[in-house]
Write a protein that holds these residues in place. Structure first.
Motif, PDB file in Angstrom:
ATOM      1  N   ALA A  74       0.830  -1.203   0.000  1.00 38.95           N
ATOM      2  CA  ALA A  74       0.000   0.000   0.000  1.00 38.95           C
ATOM      3  C   ALA A  74       0.862   1.251   0.000  1.00 38.95           C
ATOM      4  N   LEU A  75       1.970   1.230   0.740  1.00 34.59           N
ATOM      5  CA  LEU A  75       2.895   2.362   0.722  1.00 34.59           C
ATOM      6  C   LEU A  75       3.507   2.545  -0.660  1.00 34.59           C
ATOM      7  N   ASN A  76       3.853   1.427  -1.330  1.00 32.47           N
ATOM      8  CA  ASN A  76       4.380   1.509  -2.682  1.00 32.47           C
ATOM      9  C   ASN A  76       3.397   2.207  -3.614  1.00 32.47           C
ATOM     10  N   ILE A  77       2.118   1.836  -3.500  1.00 37.98           N
ATOM     11  CA  ILE A  77       1.098   2.430  -4.360  1.00 37.98           C
ATOM     12  C   ILE A  77       0.949   3.921  -4.074  1.00 37.98           C
ATOM     13  N   SER A  78       0.902   4.278  -2.785  1.00 43.99           N
ATOM     14  CA  SER A  78       0.743   5.693  -2.425  1.00 43.99           C
ATOM     15  C   SER A  78       1.942   6.511  -2.870  1.00 43.99           C
ATOM     16  N   ALA A  79       3.155   5.974  -2.672  1.00 46.33           N
ATOM     17  CA  ALA A  79       4.350   6.703  -3.077  1.00 46.33           C
ATOM     18  C   ALA A  79       4.437   6.822  -4.590  1.00 46.33           C
ATOM     19  N   THR A  80       4.076   5.752  -5.307  1.00 48.05           N
ATOM     20  CA  THR A  80       4.099   5.804  -6.770  1.00 48.05           C
ATOM     21  C   THR A  80       3.143   6.876  -7.290  1.00 48.05           C
ATOM     22  N   ARG A  81       1.975   6.979  -6.665  1.00 46.93           N
ATOM     23  CA  ARG A  81       1.006   7.994  -7.088  1.00 46.93           C
ATOM     24  C   ARG A  81       1.597   9.397  -6.938  1.00 46.93           C
ATOM     25  N   LEU A  82       2.248   9.686  -5.827  1.00 45.81           N
ATOM     26  CA  LEU A  82       2.821  11.005  -5.597  1.00 45.81           C
ATOM     27  C   LEU A  82       4.005  11.273  -6.519  1.00 45.81           C
ATOM     28  N   VAL A  83       4.827  10.231  -6.746  1.00 46.18           N
ATOM     29  CA  VAL A  83       5.985  10.425  -7.629  1.00 46.18           C
ATOM     30  C   VAL A  83       5.547  10.773  -9.038  1.00 46.18           C
ATOM     31  N   LEU A  84       4.568  10.066  -9.555  1.00 50.41           N
ATOM     32  CA  LEU A  84       4.139  10.286 -10.927  1.00 50.41           C
ATOM     33  C   LEU A  84       3.297  11.557 -11.076  1.00 50.41           C
ATOM     34  N   LEU A  85       2.549  11.935 -10.009  1.00 54.64           N
ATOM     35  CA  LEU A  85       1.713  13.135 -10.100  1.00 54.64           C
ATOM     36  C   LEU A  85       2.494  14.415  -9.848  1.00 54.64           C
ATOM     37  N   ASP A  86       3.271  14.431  -8.767  1.00 50.38           N
ATOM     38  CA  ASP A  86       3.896  15.674  -8.324  1.00 50.38           C
ATOM     39  C   ASP A  86       5.408  15.680  -8.487  1.00 50.38           C
ATOM     40  N   GLY A  87       6.003  14.503  -8.744  1.00 47.59           N
ATOM     41  CA  GLY A  87       7.462  14.453  -8.804  1.00 47.59           C
ATOM     42  C   GLY A  87       8.095  14.584  -7.431  1.00 47.59           C
ATOM     43  N   PHE A  88       7.330  14.355  -6.358  1.00 44.22           N
ATOM     44  CA  PHE A  88       7.845  14.434  -4.994  1.00 44.22           C
ATOM     45  C   PHE A  88       6.958  13.555  -4.113  1.00 44.22           C
ATOM     46  N   ALA A  89       7.574  12.631  -3.335  1.00 46.24           N
ATOM     47  CA  ALA A  89       6.816  11.690  -2.492  1.00 46.24           C
ATOM     48  C   ALA A  89       7.284  11.729  -1.045  1.00 46.24           C
ATOM     49  N   GLY A  90       7.748  12.860  -0.615  1.00 52.22           N
ATOM     50  CA  GLY A  90       8.181  12.972   0.774  1.00 52.22           C
ATOM     51  C   GLY A  90       9.689  13.029   0.895  1.00 52.22           C
ATOM     52  N   LYS A  91      10.129  13.491   2.045  1.00 49.00           N
ATOM     53  CA  LYS A  91      11.560  13.696   2.255  1.00 49.00           C
ATOM     54  C   LYS A  91      12.318  12.371   2.432  1.00 49.00           C
ATOM     55  N   VAL A  92      11.653  11.325   2.929  1.00 48.18           N
ATOM     56  CA  VAL A  92      12.349  10.051   3.131  1.00 48.18           C
ATOM     57  C   VAL A  92      12.741   9.442   1.793  1.00 48.18           C
ATOM     58  N   ILE A  93      11.788   9.365   0.870  1.00 51.32           N
ATOM     59  CA  ILE A  93      12.085   8.797  -0.449  1.00 51.32           C
ATOM     60  C   ILE A  93      13.069   9.682  -1.193  1.00 51.32           C
ATOM     61  N   ASP A  94      12.915  11.000  -1.060  1.00 47.34           N
ATOM     62  CA  ASP A  94      13.845  11.917  -1.715  1.00 47.34           C
ATOM     63  C   ASP A  94      15.262  11.735  -1.182  1.00 47.34           C
ATOM     64  N   ALA A  95      15.393  11.543   0.135  1.00 51.36           N
ATOM     65  CA  ALA A  95      16.724  11.341   0.711  1.00 51.36           C
ATOM     66  C   ALA A  95      17.343  10.038   0.219  1.00 51.36           C
ATOM     67  N   PHE A  96      16.558   8.976   0.133  1.00 47.09           N
ATOM     68  CA  PHE A  96      17.085   7.714  -0.381  1.00 47.09           C
ATOM     69  C   PHE A  96      17.476   7.831  -1.854  1.00 47.09           C
ATOM     70  N   GLY A  97      16.743   8.630  -2.613  1.00 45.82           N
ATOM     71  CA  GLY A  97      17.036   8.748  -4.028  1.00 45.82           C
ATOM     72  C   GLY A  97      18.221   9.639  -4.339  1.00 45.82           C
ATOM     73  N   HIS A  98      18.501  10.636  -3.485  1.00 42.10           N
ATOM     74  CA  HIS A  98      19.570  11.590  -3.783  1.00 42.10           C
ATOM     75  C   HIS A  98      20.770  11.427  -2.855  1.00 42.10           C
ATOM     76  N   PHE A  99      20.518  11.304  -1.543  1.00 42.22           N
ATOM     77  CA  PHE A  99      21.649  11.286  -0.613  1.00 42.22           C
ATOM     78  C   PHE A  99      22.239   9.887  -0.438  1.00 42.22           C
ATOM     79  N   VAL A 100      21.365   8.879  -0.246  1.00 38.83           N
ATOM     80  CA  VAL A 100      21.846   7.533   0.044  1.00 38.83           C
ATOM     81  C   VAL A 100      22.640   6.962  -1.112  1.00 38.83           C
ATOM     82  N   VAL A 101      22.162   7.180  -2.369  1.00 38.44           N
ATOM     83  CA  VAL A 101      22.866   6.636  -3.536  1.00 38.44           C
ATOM     84  C   VAL A 101      23.639   7.713  -4.273  1.00 38.44           C
ATOM     85  N   GLY A 102      23.790   8.897  -3.637  1.00 36.18           N
ATOM     86  CA  GLY A 102      24.605   9.951  -4.230  1.00 36.18           C
ATOM     87  C   GLY A 102      24.024  10.566  -5.478  1.00 36.18           C
ATOM     88  N   GLY A 103      22.718  10.455  -5.672  1.00 37.52           N
ATOM     89  CA  GLY A 103      22.109  11.037  -6.841  1.00 37.52           C
ATOM     90  C   GLY A 103      22.434  10.319  -8.131  1.00 37.52           C
TER      91      GLY A 103
END
Length: 679
Positions: A74-103
């Motif tokens: 359910a979290l995957n579905i909710s996050a996917t909806r926000l990513v595809l609609l707004d290009g932003f799904a919260g600071k946790v996912i953004d941090a994993f996408g940019h900081f954890v893997v270095g962008g």
């Protein structure tokens, strides 16, 4: 609302909210909170899996695993909806996408694939296989475990409450491993779903960025693809934790402590192994090209830990054995070896596994048997000395009393005893149940399920031995009652009823005379638990006569209601009586001898009486009754001695013993002696 009622509604309400998450858009702040809850919950489940002592202590795990998997999807579905609609799904996912893997998209994809491989091919695959094997073997072993419980119950090692508890545990264990076999498929499907969802997010985000938003390919990758990878990483971490928890649960065995305690204790028992490991790490420093500092630190830490380990029992025993002087033929040693044990269980060398520490539970059952004998007969069964005997044939055990063999049996290793008919299709060798003499077959233990399906009663080796031992102890209880045992029993009575003991011994009877009376009661399977009543009867009778037969009958008369109740069925006592003319004739044939009163009648008449009694007894037993012979008090003991050789299991009661019992007397036959005279 109380905590109990709150917990009853928490899970159903939570499942409903999870379903709502799949269709209702959530704000980014709530997404961050739920992701943190997901990771923390998965970590909590892993820790609980490590601290439980046995898998059944966490029996809710399969259902909890399904709920957590549904929550993560359910979290995957909710996050996917926000990513595809707004290009932003919260600071946790953004941090994993940019900081954890270095962008870096490639680095993120590599880490994601590694996590999926670890979860899917390593942990999940292994946990699925262990759960499948565990479920299969648990279900196969379930009938045998049930039979072992029934055997322990029939042998008197456990009561009905304990048997019911063990049966429920066996059923719960089978249900748990069956549920875990299915729950492991949730984890496997979750890993596959994570790959598919991430690929869909990557492709969908790339298309939306270029087609709908008018971004360049690099901009679309930077904005959407990194968030998709971040969402995949956020989902894979709790998924990996739940996979680890599944593996921990299905690979745990029942122990007395949690996982950390068991690991520390078991590793701490091998100080030399840690020393060798530390020394090997230091030796690696000598290899050219290897860095010295890491191996020096690890090797030194291992040697330091080995030095600080407490001395274990095994280390002490090894040191004592090394320092012990050569044994001498000392007088104390010889006297110890000369001592004859009251009760001994000798095992052939290939049966030692029944009592070793690697799964043999025979000694635990012996301890339970001692308690059962004490509660049933009123005597303290002497400790059973168990040892191996090279003189015994393989697969054979012997039960000895005072150093003399009184019974032998067989318990071939790796087999179980199947008792029943139609066992020809099973491999194995013929055997006999030692107590009732029922024919059976010793079949391989892995075929116990097939034997159970054929309708046979399957009994494990330890149950066969302990049931045989229980019957031998019961049949020879009078021989096991020593003078010291009588002294101990007398001291116990004296603590609560001092006047009774002081009046009886040594004023009227010696301990030896009391012992002889108690042995006479045990010879006729009469419990001696009610020592107060026995001693009171002996005190009254001993003032007039100290004759053994008189004392024994007085004790039996005092215990009359309890004796009669042992043979009653549904409130009725099934009795076989003697014809008055025959009884008068037997009374006239009574003669005192050195061994007590005896019936001096011709052999033909005795055999005919025994045959008639045996016929009436068999008729009563076919009706499900326990027949007894009832006669006059003066004749009872002599008649019992006469019938002991011909019908050893036939109880003989006197009219005085059943006079005060509240049972219904049902007479099924009269021995009239007509057949005896004709014979």
């Amino acid at each position: 609302m109380s905590g109990r009622r709150l917990s009853q509604f928490a899970v159903p309400v939570g499942v409903v909210l999870i379903i709502i998450m799949m269709v209702v858009p959530l704000p980014t702040m709530l997404i961050d909170l739920l992701i943190a809850l997901n990771i923390t919950g998965a970590l909590l489940i892993v820790l609980v899996s490590m601290y439980v002592r046995r898998p059944l202590d966490f029996s809710a795990f399969p259902s909890l695993l399904l709920i957590m998997t549904l929550f993560r999807l359910a979290l995957n579905i909710s996050a996917t909806r926000l990513v595809l609609l707004d290009g932003f799904a919260g600071k946790v996912i953004d941090a994993f996408g940019h900081f954890v893997v270095g962008g870096q998209l490639v680095i993120g994809l590599v880490i994601f694939i590694i996590l999926v491989v670890i979860q899917f091919l390593v942990i999940t695959k292994g946990a699925e296989r262990v759960a499948e094997v565990g479920a299969r073997f648990t279900l196969d072993a379930m009938p045998g475990k049930q039979m072992a419980i029934d055997a322990d119950l029939n042998a008197g090692l456990i009561d009905e409450i304990e048997a019911r508890k063990r049966r429920s545990e066996v059923a719960a264990e089978a249900d748990f491993y069956g549920a875990m076999d299915g729950a492991s498929k949730f984890v496997k499907g979750d890993a596959i779903a994570a790959i598919v969802i991430t690929l869909i997010n990557l492709i969908g985000g790339f298309i939306i960025g270029m087609v709908q938003k008018g971004l360049t390919p690099m901009e679309a990758v930077q904005k959407y693809s990194l968030l998709s990878v971040g969402d995949g990483l956020v989902s894979q971490i709790p998924a990996l934790l739940l996979s680890v928890a599944t593996g921990l649960i299905v690979t745990r065995s029942a122990t007395d402590g949690d996982m950390g305690t068991n690991v520390a204790q078991q590793l701490g028992q091998h100080r030399n192994a840690l020393r060798i490991a530390g020394g090997a790490a230091l030796v690696l420093c000598l290899i050219p090209g290897l860095p010295k500092l890491p191996f020096l630190l690890v090797g030194g830490a291992a040697l330091f830990a080995a030095q600080k380990m407490p001395t274990t029992t095994a280390d002490k025993a090894e040191q004592e054995q090394a320092d012990a002087p050569a044994p001498l033929d000392a007088t104390e040693s010889l006297l110890s070896e000369m001592r004859v044990d009251p009760l001994e269980l000798a095992l052939a060398p290939d049966l030692v596994d029944l009592v070793d520490g690697a799964g043999g539970d025979l000694l635990d059952r012996v301890r339970s048997l001692r308690r059962k004998v004490a509660l049933d007969l009123g005597i303290v069964m002497p400790p059973v000395r168990t040892r191996d005997d090279l003189d015994l044939p393989l697969s054979t055990y012997a039960i000895r009393i005072s150093g003399v063999d009184v019974a032998q049996g067989q318990a071939p290793p790796g087999t179980v005893l199947a008792i029943g008919e139609n066992l020809e299709f099973l491999p194995g060798r013929a055997g006999v149940e030692p107590v009732f003499g029922l024919p059976g077959k010793w079949v391989p233990a892995e075929l116990r399920h097939q034997a159970d399906l054929s309708g046979a009663t399957v009994v494990d080796r330890a149950s066969v031995v302990i049931t045989h031992l229980a019957e031998v102890v019961r049949a020879n209880s009078s021989r096991l009652l020593g003078r010291e045992d009588v002294r101990a029993l007398t001291d116990i009575v004296k603590q609560t009823n001092p006047v009774v003991v002081e009046e009886l011994t040594p004023a009227l009877l010696s301990l030896g005379q009391v012992q002889k009376v108690l042995q006479g009661l045990l010879d006729e399977d009469v419990p001696i638990r009610d020592l107060v009543r026995i001693f009171e009867a002996l005190s009254l009778t001993a003032k007039a006569s100290t004759d053994h037969d008189t004392l024994l009958e007085a004790a039996r008369a005092a215990l009359g209601p309890a004796i009669a109740a042992r043979y009653a069925t549904d409130g009725a006592l099934t009795a076989i009586t003697l014809d008055p003319r025959l009884e008068q004739s037997l009374l006239e044939s009574l003669r005192p001898t050195d061994s007590g009163l005896q019936l001096l009648i011709d052999t033909g008449r005795a055999e005919a009486m025994a045959e008639e009694l045996n016929h009436l007894a068999e008729t009563a037993e076919q009706r499900g009754a326990n027949p007894v012979v009832v006669c006059s008090p003066q004749l009872r003991l002599a008649l019992r001695r006469l019938l002991q050789m011909a019908i050893p299991r036939m109880p003989v009661l006197s009219y005085a013993e059943i006079a005060r019992c509240a049972l219904r007397i049902e007479t099924i036959g009269v021995v009239n002696g007509v057949y005896s005279i004709a014979a």
